[in-house]
Write an enzyme that holds these catalytic residues in place. Structure first.
Site, mmCIF file in Angstrom:
data_model
loop_
_atom_site.group_PDB
_atom_site.id
_atom_site.type_symbol
_atom_site.label_atom_id
_atom_site.label_comp_id
_atom_site.label_asym_id
_atom_site.label_seq_id
_atom_site.Cartn_x
_atom_site.Cartn_y
_atom_site.Cartn_z
ATOM 1 C CG HIS A 24 -33.081 81.275 -7.696
ATOM 2 N ND1 HIS A 24 -33.949 82.192 -7.135
ATOM 3 C CD2 HIS A 24 -33.759 80.711 -8.734
ATOM 4 C CE1 HIS A 24 -35.091 82.174 -7.793
ATOM 5 N NE2 HIS A 24 -34.999 81.285 -8.780
ATOM 6 C CD GLU A 25 -32.292 78.671 -11.461
ATOM 7 O OE1 GLU A 25 -33.116 77.734 -11.519
ATOM 8 O OE2 GLU A 25 -32.601 79.837 -11.734
ATOM 9 C CG HIS A 28 -36.216 76.577 -8.658
ATOM 10 N ND1 HIS A 28 -37.470 76.883 -8.171
ATOM 11 C CD2 HIS A 28 -35.732 77.731 -9.213
ATOM 12 C CE1 HIS A 28 -37.732 78.164 -8.405
ATOM 13 N NE2 HIS A 28 -36.691 78.701 -9.030
#
Length: 225
Positions: A24-25, A28
């Site tokens: 997820h990170e 980003h």
């Protein structure tokens, strides 16, 4: 007394949650880097090191409370992006959406692995299938929560760049409180958690994961009960 398999399921789920958090990170950070924010590289966000994404409150305390109390995959992690360095509002929006895209990829992979293992070993492999199923369910809950248009969450970050400056400035003060407010809503407002869990369960079963495996994984995860 908790059994060893249950404790192993707990550790397996926590380890899997951390790996999904990395996906997820990293999503980003990678899109932000492509957009022009190269500070993410110096901060170590492109190294896949989970400690680079760690924030004691948002990465550990709040998600663990949500996991322990209700079996909910609460959004965690923290990457600090420089939107002022990104080339356009569209890129800023894309950098917010890239996190949930990573969560979605983790969800699809976990659901596929659960189906594959169940097909290969049947009920003899139920311990691993249950762990994978519960992990997939957690990703479904995290995906739903992340996409909510609430200040501080990715769903809000997708359209935030297109809001008038005055509106963004007024809402900015609410962003740090969003996570705690959402957590309180889940556990204090009747029906909120049930709606989330029901929707996530439907989504996970739609992906081919048996509901009985999700329930078994949840029971094993909570080895202290």
């Amino acid at each position: 007394m908790p059994g060893a398999p249950d404790i192993l399921t707990f550790l397996f789920v926590v380890a899997g949650w951390i790996l999904a958090l990395i996906a997820h990170e990293f999503g980003h950070a990678f899109v932000a880097w492509k957009a022009g924010d190269h500070t993410v590289e110096t901060k170590g966000y492109l190294t896949l090191d989970p400690f680079k994404y760690a924030d004691l409150g948002t990465s550990l305390v709040i998600p663990l409370i949500a996991l322990a109390l209700g079996g909910i995959g609460f959004p965690g992690g923290a990457v600090y992006l420089r939107e002022d360095l990104m080339r356009s509002r569209l890129w800023r929006s894309a950098s917010s959406l890239a996190g949930p895209a990573g969560t979605l990829a983790a969800f699809v992979l976990l659901a596929a692995l659960a189906q594959l293992w169940l097909g290969l070993s049947g009920m003899q492999g139920i311990a691993l299938v249950s762990g994978l199923a519960f992990l997939a369910f957690l990703q479904a809950t995290a995906l739903i929560l992340n996409l909510l248009p609430v200040p501080g969450l990715d769903g809000y970050g997708v359209f935030r760049p297109f809001l008038p400056t005055a509106v963004r400035q007024r809402l900015r003060k609410f962003e740090p409180l969003a996570m705690m407010g959402l957590l309180l809503a889940l556990f204090l407002i009747p029906g909120v958690a049930q709606a989330l869990i029901g929707t996530a369960a439907d989504l996970t079963q739609l992906a081919g994961v048996p509901g009985i495996a999700i329930a078994s994984g949840f029971d094993a995860f909570r080895f202290w009960d």
